[in-house]
Motif scaffolding. Structure first.
Motif, PDB file in Angstrom:
ATOM      1  N   PRO A  59       9.213  -2.873 -17.056  1.00  0.00           N
ATOM      2  CA  PRO A  59       8.125  -3.195 -17.983  1.00  0.00           C
ATOM      3  C   PRO A  59       8.614  -3.956 -19.217  1.00  0.00           C
ATOM      4  N   GLU A  60       7.966  -5.060 -19.509  1.00  0.00           N
ATOM      5  CA  GLU A  60       8.285  -5.949 -20.641  1.00  0.00           C
ATOM      6  C   GLU A  60       9.633  -6.639 -20.516  1.00  0.00           C
ATOM      7  N   GLY A  61      10.225  -6.614 -19.346  1.00  0.00           N
ATOM      8  CA  GLY A  61      11.499  -7.296 -19.138  1.00  0.00           C
ATOM      9  C   GLY A  61      11.294  -8.756 -18.737  1.00  0.00           C
ATOM     10  N   GLY A  62      12.398  -9.483 -18.658  1.00  0.00           N
ATOM     11  CA  GLY A  62      12.364 -10.914 -18.382  1.00  0.00           C
ATOM     12  C   GLY A  62      11.727 -11.267 -17.036  1.00  0.00           C
ATOM     13  N   TRP A  63      11.983 -10.446 -16.014  1.00  0.00           N
ATOM     14  CA  TRP A  63      11.457 -10.785 -14.686  1.00  0.00           C
ATOM     15  C   TRP A  63       9.980 -10.465 -14.569  1.00  0.00           C
ATOM     16  N   GLU A  64       9.537  -9.447 -15.304  1.00  0.00           N
ATOM     17  CA  GLU A  64       8.089  -9.181 -15.343  1.00  0.00           C
ATOM     18  C   GLU A  64       7.389 -10.386 -15.991  1.00  0.00           C
ATOM     19  N   LYS A  65       8.001 -10.890 -17.054  1.00  0.00           N
ATOM     20  CA  LYS A  65       7.437 -12.066 -17.741  1.00  0.00           C
ATOM     21  C   LYS A  65       7.429 -13.286 -16.801  1.00  0.00           C
ATOM     22  N   PHE A  66       8.532 -13.454 -16.068  1.00  0.00           N
ATOM     23  CA  PHE A  66       8.632 -14.564 -15.106  1.00  0.00           C
ATOM     24  C   PHE A  66       7.478 -14.497 -14.100  1.00  0.00           C
ATOM     25  N   LYS A  67       7.192 -13.295 -13.631  1.00  0.00           N
ATOM     26  CA  LYS A  67       6.106 -13.130 -12.654  1.00  0.00           C
ATOM     27  C   LYS A  67       4.752 -13.447 -13.276  1.00  0.00           C
ATOM     28  N   LYS A  68       4.567 -13.037 -14.543  1.00  0.00           N
ATOM     29  CA  LYS A  68       3.287 -13.283 -15.224  1.00  0.00           C
ATOM     30  C   LYS A  68       3.109 -14.763 -15.557  1.00  0.00           C
ATOM     31  N   ASP A  69       4.208 -15.424 -15.931  1.00  0.00           N
ATOM     32  CA  ASP A  69       4.138 -16.800 -16.443  1.00  0.00           C
ATOM     33  C   ASP A  69       4.106 -17.868 -15.353  1.00  0.00           C
ATOM     34  N   ASN A  70       4.399 -17.480 -14.110  1.00  0.00           N
ATOM     35  CA  ASN A  70       4.491 -18.485 -13.044  1.00  0.00           C
ATOM     36  C   ASN A  70       3.446 -18.244 -11.958  1.00  0.00           C
ATOM     37  N   PRO A  71       2.994 -19.322 -11.299  1.00  0.00           N
ATOM     38  CA  PRO A  71       2.043 -19.156 -10.203  1.00  0.00           C
ATOM     39  C   PRO A  71       2.683 -18.355  -9.053  1.00  0.00           C
ATOM     40  N   PRO A  72       1.860 -17.610  -8.299  1.00  0.00           N
ATOM     41  CA  PRO A  72       2.393 -16.745  -7.243  1.00  0.00           C
ATOM     42  C   PRO A  72       3.306 -17.480  -6.268  1.00  0.00           C
ATOM     43  N   GLU A  73       3.010 -18.774  -5.980  1.00  0.00           N
ATOM     44  CA  GLU A  73       3.857 -19.475  -4.997  1.00  0.00           C
ATOM     45  C   GLU A  73       5.274 -19.719  -5.533  1.00  0.00           C
ATOM     46  N   VAL A  74       5.374 -19.894  -6.847  1.00  0.00           N
ATOM     47  CA  VAL A  74       6.704 -20.094  -7.456  1.00  0.00           C
ATOM     48  C   VAL A  74       7.506 -18.784  -7.392  1.00  0.00           C
ATOM     49  N   VAL A  75       6.816 -17.692  -7.694  1.00  0.00           N
ATOM     50  CA  VAL A  75       7.471 -16.379  -7.651  1.00  0.00           C
ATOM     51  C   VAL A  75       7.905 -16.070  -6.214  1.00  0.00           C
ATOM     52  N   LYS A  76       7.004 -16.364  -5.265  1.00  0.00           N
ATOM     53  CA  LYS A  76       7.295 -16.086  -3.844  1.00  0.00           C
ATOM     54  C   LYS A  76       8.516 -16.896  -3.391  1.00  0.00           C
ATOM     55  N   ALA A  77       8.553 -18.166  -3.814  1.00  0.00           N
ATOM     56  CA  ALA A  77       9.670 -19.031  -3.417  1.00  0.00           C
ATOM     57  C   ALA A  77      10.979 -18.521  -4.020  1.00  0.00           C
ATOM     58  N   PHE A  78      10.926 -18.047  -5.285  1.00  0.00           N
ATOM     59  CA  PHE A  78      12.131 -17.516  -5.922  1.00  0.00           C
ATOM     60  C   PHE A  78      12.637 -16.299  -5.139  1.00  0.00           C
ATOM     61  N   ILE A  79      11.710 -15.421  -4.802  1.00  0.00           N
ATOM     62  CA  ILE A  79      12.104 -14.189  -4.091  1.00  0.00           C
ATOM     63  C   ILE A  79      12.703 -14.543  -2.726  1.00  0.00           C
ATOM     64  N   GLU A  80      12.023 -15.440  -2.018  1.00  0.00           N
ATOM     65  CA  GLU A  80      12.506 -15.806  -0.672  1.00  0.00           C
ATOM     66  C   GLU A  80      13.897 -16.417  -0.726  1.00  0.00           C
ATOM     67  N   LYS A  81      14.125 -17.236  -1.770  1.00  0.00           N
ATOM     68  CA  LYS A  81      15.408 -17.938  -1.868  1.00  0.00           C
ATOM     69  C   LYS A  81      16.550 -17.019  -2.346  1.00  0.00           C
ATOM     70  N   ASN A  82      16.212 -16.072  -3.239  1.00  0.00           N
ATOM     71  CA  ASN A  82      17.282 -15.349  -3.941  1.00  0.00           C
ATOM     72  C   ASN A  82      17.423 -13.874  -3.628  1.00  0.00           C
ATOM     73  N   LEU A  83      16.365 -13.231  -3.162  1.00  0.00           N
ATOM     74  CA  LEU A  83      16.389 -11.767  -3.096  1.00  0.00           C
ATOM     75  C   LEU A  83      16.246 -11.281  -1.658  1.00  0.00           C
ATOM     76  N   PRO A  84      17.381 -10.956  -1.018  1.00  0.00           N
ATOM     77  CA  PRO A  84      17.358 -10.585   0.400  1.00  0.00           C
ATOM     78  C   PRO A  84      16.443  -9.409   0.724  1.00  0.00           C
ATOM     79  N   MET A  85      16.209  -8.534  -0.248  1.00  0.00           N
ATOM     80  CA  MET A  85      15.344  -7.375   0.033  1.00  0.00           C
ATOM     81  C   MET A  85      13.870  -7.734  -0.059  1.00  0.00           C
ATOM     82  N   GLY A  86      13.592  -8.984  -0.448  1.00  0.00           N
ATOM     83  CA  GLY A  86      12.198  -9.423  -0.517  1.00  0.00           C
ATOM     84  C   GLY A  86      11.458  -8.890  -1.728  1.00  0.00           C
TER      85      GLY A  86
END
Ligand SMILES: NC(=O)c1ccc[n+]([C@@H]2O[C@H](COP(=O)([O-])OP(=O)(O)OC[C@H]3O[C@@H](n4cnc5c(N)ncnc54)[C@H](OP(=O)(O)O)[C@@H]3O)[C@@H](O)[C@H]2O)c1
Length: 258
Positions: free
Chosen positions: A192-219
């Motif tokens: 809560p109130e951390g940088g990644w929560e802000k990233f999710k709020k500030d970016n469109p869902p497709e950008v967040v989805k692409a970041f997760i797919e590219k960087n986070l193996p656990m999805g």
């Protein structure tokens, strides 16, 4: 598993929210009395209440780790309230400028080191005499996978790499005194109130989805509990042979094989 640290005193910087709060809670669940610091009185008070609710003593001190000159008074106040520090967790850290070498000023680069390295370095120096005297101490520095491999901005990456190096050096130097010094390198951890929560709020869902797919193996983004519980283990009696290490908690995110 009994970690054998009931009644010890910890100081956790940036302990009011995010990873620091979780580390403080994980230590408190082991019966450790915890002092936390941060820049905001209200969140410090709220987390202190959570800590005392777990049956331990808590202290909160307003201090800015980005101003290393404030570390002496922070340490003094924590000791005044809870007693000498047995476990130091240098957790507060972060970025000052998101730019690269062609954008971040020298002052911003230096300020990033103040926050991520120099404040914690001063606290290590202040806590070591008591640890040496009792031949027992634990220091845990919160670095990042971006201090081990390319990632983030130039100041953050350089400062976290320096913190990992200082941790290794301190671990080797202090081993004969019964003081263990380790770092933890988290991947992208949401809270809560951390940088990644802000990233999710500030970016469109497709950008967040692409970041997760590219960087986070656990999805999904990481969560704070594994970092808090690892810090409690490293602070424990049971971690006796672990020093100078940098332990990754990233759900497989980092690219390096070591
Ligand atoms: N979250 C991640 O994905 C991630 C990944 C890798 C490494 N890390 C590292 O883990 C540590 C904690 O990260 P986080 O995400 O929990 O951080 P955060 O959300 O920026 O901050 C959490 C805590 O730190 C305090 N804080 C921030 N700046 C401070 C300062 N200058 N002096 C004293 N306290 C300060 C905050 O309180 P106030 O705002 O009231 O001061 C709060 O209690 C940092 O060193 C960070 O670099 C985090």
């Amino acid at each position: 598993m009994d970690l054998g640290i009931k009644g010890k005193v910890a100081l956790v910087t940036g302990g009011s929210r995010g990873l620091g709060r979780q580390i403080a809670l994980s230590l408190a669940r082991e019966g450790v009395n915890v002092a936390i610091c941060g820049r905001t009185k209200e969140t410090l008070a709220a987390t202190s209440k959570e800590l005392t609710g777990l049956g331990v003593k808590a202290a909160s001190v307003v201090a800015d780790v980005g101003k290393p000159s404030e570390m002496d008074s922070l340490h003094k106040e924590a000791v005044r309230q809870l007693g000498p520090v047995d476990i130091l967790v240098n957790n507060a850290g972060g970025s000052i400028s998101r730019a690269g070498v062609d954008g971040a000023s020298l002052a911003e680069f230096q300020a990033t080191f103040d926050l991520n390295v120099f404040g914690g370095y001063r606290l290590m120096q202040l806590c070591i005499p008591h640890m040496k005297q009792q031949r027992w101490g634990r220091i845990i520095n919160i670095a990042s996978i971006w201090g081990r491999e390319y990632g983030g901005n130039v100041g953050y990456m350089s400062a976290k790499a320096a913190l990992i190096a200082a941790t290794k050096h301190a671990g080797v130097t202090l081993a004969k005194h019964g003081i263990l010094v380790n770092s933890i390198a988290p991947g992208s951890i949401e809270h809560p109130e951390g940088g990644w929560e802000k990233f999710k709020k500030d970016n469109p869902p497709e950008v967040v989805k692409a970041f997760i797919e590219k960087n986070l193996p656990m999805g999904r983004f990481g969560w704070p509990e594994p970092v808090g519980d690892l810090a409690a283990f490293l602070a424990s009696q049971r971690a006796g042979l672990i020093t100078g290490a940098c332990i990754v908690v990233d759900g497989g995110q980092s690219i390096t094989i070591i």
